[in-house]
Write an enzyme that holds these catalytic residues in place. Structure first.
Site, PDB file in Angstrom:
ATOM      1  N   ASN A  68      27.983  47.959  87.864  1.00  9.73           N
ATOM      2  CA  ASN A  68      29.014  46.931  88.043  1.00  9.73           C
ATOM      3  C   ASN A  68      30.161  47.123  87.036  1.00  9.73           C
ATOM      4  OD1 ASN A  68      30.142  44.657  89.209  1.00  9.73           O
ATOM      5  ND2 ASN A  68      28.973  43.220  87.980  1.00  9.73           N
TER       6      ASN A  68
ATOM      7  N   LYS B  32      24.155  40.206  87.192  1.00 15.71           N
ATOM      8  CA  LYS B  32      22.955  40.131  88.039  1.00 15.71           C
ATOM      9  C   LYS B  32      23.083  39.054  89.120  1.00 15.71           C
ATOM     10  CE  LYS B  32      20.261  39.432  84.530  1.00 15.71           C
ATOM     11  NZ  LYS B  32      21.288  39.621  83.484  1.00 15.71           N
TER      12      LYS B  32
ATOM     13  N   ASP C 169      16.171  32.549  85.911  1.00 15.40           N
ATOM     14  CA  ASP C 169      16.826  32.564  84.601  1.00 15.40           C
ATOM     15  C   ASP C 169      16.996  31.121  84.123  1.00 15.40           C
ATOM     16  OD1 ASP C 169      18.404  32.876  82.381  1.00 15.40           O
ATOM     17  OD2 ASP C 169      19.818  34.260  83.317  1.00 15.40           O
TER      18      ASP C 169
ATOM     19  N   GLU D  26      28.033  51.564  80.206  1.00 22.20           N
ATOM     20  CA  GLU D  26      28.081  51.562  78.749  1.00 22.20           C
ATOM     21  C   GLU D  26      26.738  52.029  78.207  1.00 22.20           C
ATOM     22  OE1 GLU D  26      29.199  47.755  77.270  1.00 22.20           O
ATOM     23  OE2 GLU D  26      31.178  47.764  78.225  1.00 22.20           O
TER      24      GLU D  26
ATOM     25  N   GLY E  86      21.613  41.415  79.952  1.00 24.81           N
ATOM     26  CA  GLY E  86      22.418  40.198  80.057  1.00 24.81           C
ATOM     27  C   GLY E  86      23.901  40.510  80.168  1.00 24.81           C
ATOM     28  N   GLY E  87      24.592  39.790  81.052  1.00 26.98           N
ATOM     29  CA  GLY E  87      26.042  39.909  81.173  1.00 26.98           C
ATOM     30  C   GLY E  87      26.547  41.038  82.041  1.00 26.98           C
TER      31      GLY E  87
END
Length: 349
Positions: A256, A35, A59, A229, A31-32
């Site tokens: 991204n 996408k 979603d 990350e 999430g975040g």
């Protein structure tokens, strides 16, 4: 020890655009991570090389309407500015009002379906696929929900097959009792064994066909979206392993929100962030050396999908100097504003 940044060959999604046999393109990740942005860009690029493209958001928290700044519904809608790109937003959950409004065979079928955990969503997804298959689109892009929901979505064909087999075995065990009850209460033939069996068989045929298509690398591919990350790297690895288990092809990763150095910008926090990102970028390239990896920059604002991004130019070029002068002017204005505030504060004191 050298701290020089390793330069990797730039990747792209050109392999997806050139694969004319593709029918289903799934875009998913944590999430975040962006996408919806990535799936929207991919659908725009596909619209340039394909006769017709449909992008579907599965979603529950839809963002397609925000991305294209246009309202979409459960029905395919032509995207503004295009002649061959359509979009729709669907909820893979069965809506209660839809079930309650069904009568006769549909109502009984829904009750039977809901008796098996997880099969209600699966059947709703199957009905959506059944609807989409009747439409004449050359390729369909799925903007999926975060990883956990997506993995459940991809399990739906297998869940349905198991569920329908279970329902059919129950029918074989209790079919005689059901026939006696329908005759006892004077119900129509639509509740009979043959009607129920026929409905289950037709649904099973659709699911088996879709399941077969999802496992065909010529027809289906999954594009993983992530950010540089740790948690996103972990989720991507989990997603790739699950896709391999489901026999679904995946050979593209989009990283991204990548930070790039800019002339005239000096920030310790920014540099620290870039070093952290580089650490995980190195790990992505090491783990997925046989994947097509595409890096997308973190931009300061919403950009037009149709205009390609140009990274900052070198300081020796005219464009680079103009950008540097513009940045310095902005910094000077901000410093002058801060100075004025300090002067006013001293006067009041």
């Amino acid at each position: 020890m050298s701290t020089e940044v390793i330069e990797y060959p730039e990747g792209s999604v050109q392999n997806v655009l050139q694969q004319d046999s593709l029918k289903w393109v799934f875009v998913g990740g944590k999430g975040g991570v962006g996408k919806t942005t990535c799936s929207s860009i991919i659908s725009v690029l596909l619209a340039r090389v394909r006769p017709s493209v449909l992008i579907i958001s599965t979603d529950p928290a839809h963002n397609l309407s925000d991305a294209f700044q246009q309202r979409f519904t459960k029905q395919p809608t032509l995207v503004n500015g295009f002649t061959n790109l359509y979009a729709m937003e669907v909820d893979p959950n069965v809506e209660n009002e839809d079930i309650s409004n069904n009568e006769g065979m549909d109502s009984l079928f829904s009750e039977l379906a809901n008796a098996i955990p997880g099969i209600d969503e699966a059947m709703s997804f199957a009905e959506m696929l059944k609807l989409v298959q009747t439409m004449d689109y050359s390729v369909i892009v799925f903007d999926t929900a975060p990883t956990g929901h997506t993995l459940r979505l991809l399990q739906f064909p297998s869940t349905l097959e198991k569920g329908l087999n279970k329902m059919m075995s129950l029918k074989n065990r209790f079919g005689g009792l059901m026939s006696q009850m329908t005759r006892l209460f004077g119900m129509d033939d639509e509740f009979g064994e043959d009607a129920i069996l026929g409905r289950l068989e037709s649904m099973k045929d659709v699911i088996e066909r879709v399941n077969k298509q999802f496992k065909d690398p010529d027809l289906t591919t999954f594009i993983c979206v992530c950010i540089p990350e740790f948690l996103s790297l972990y989720e991507t690895e989990r997603l790739v392993q699950e896709l391999t288990k489901f026999e679904i092809d995946t050979h593209n990763i989009i990283i991204n929100q990548v930070l790039y150095p800019e002339e005239g910008v000096e920030s310790k926090l920014l540099k620290a962030r870039m070093r952290m990102q580089q650490k995980y970028l190195d790990q992505f390239y090491m783990l997925y050396d046989d994947f097509h990896i595409t890096k997308l920059p973190l931009l300061p604002g919403r950009d037009n999908f149709l205009i390609p991004y140009k990274p900052p130019t070198g300081k020796d070029s005219v464009e680079g100097l103009e950008l540097r002068v513009s940045t310095l002017k902005q910094q000077l204005e901000e410093a002058e504003a801060d100075l004025e505030k300090l002067k006013k504060g001293k006067q009041v004191a």
